[in-house]
Design an enzyme around this catalytic site. Structure first.
Site, PDB file in Angstrom:
ATOM      1  N   TYR A  81      -3.059   1.067  -3.201  1.00 30.63           N
ATOM      2  CA  TYR A  81      -4.194   1.622  -2.468  1.00 30.63           C
ATOM      3  C   TYR A  81      -3.680   2.401  -1.268  1.00 30.63           C
ATOM      4  O   TYR A  81      -2.583   2.168  -0.776  1.00 30.63           O
ATOM      5  CB  TYR A  81      -5.181   0.528  -2.044  1.00 30.63           C
TER       6      TYR A  81
ATOM      7  N   SER B 167       0.842  -1.194   0.000  1.00 27.46           N
ATOM      8  CA  SER B 167       0.000   0.000   0.000  1.00 27.46           C
ATOM      9  C   SER B 167       0.876   1.243   0.000  1.00 27.46           C
ATOM     10  O   SER B 167       2.093   1.158  -0.074  1.00 27.46           O
ATOM     11  CB  SER B 167      -0.894   0.034   1.237  1.00 27.46           C
TER      12      SER B 167
END
Length: 126
Positions: free
Chosen positions: A58, A25
């Site tokens: 993300y 991430s």
């Protein structure tokens, strides 16, 4: 028809951490997430101004006010601490929605603190 438009970006953030063995991430200072409207777990595109790498991952939250921008997991292989990056998110909308839509553009200083915001990009001259 639906169009994909730039929803928001964090312009010229500095990578503060790179954690290869952390779950994948990008951790972003919560103040920056709030200013841009990027939601936790939302897909973001990363464009490394320093080395030209472009990839998606993300977003997850980092401590508010910390200035943290940390690339984690496989994404850590694409950047180095100190690299300058652009973090962008896109939204799908109808042509009618696009006619009145304005993106949230957040510009940061060298410590990843907000220097100013805008909703337009100046026209590029030749």
């Amino acid at each position: 028809m639906h169009l994909s438009l730039l929803k928001t970006k964090i312009h010229r953030a500095t990578v503060t951490h790179s954690e290869l063995n952390y779950e994948g991430s990008i951790a972003i200072d919560d103040n920056l997430l709030a200013a841009t409207g990027i939601r936790e777990f939302e897909q973001v595109h990363i464009w490394d101004v320093t080395n030209g790498a472009r990839f998606s991952t993300y977003a997850i939250r980092a401590e508010a006010g910390s200035g943290v921008v940390s690339l984690n997991g496989g994404a850590a292989r694409h950047v180095q601490v100190g690299d300058i990056i652009i973090i962008a998110a896109f939204a799908s909308m109808t042509e009618q929605e696009a006619d009145s839509f304005k993106p949230k553009l957040v510009y940061v200083d060298g410590n990843n603190q907000i220097s100013h915001t805008n909703d337009t990009i100046p026209t590029q001259a030749a």
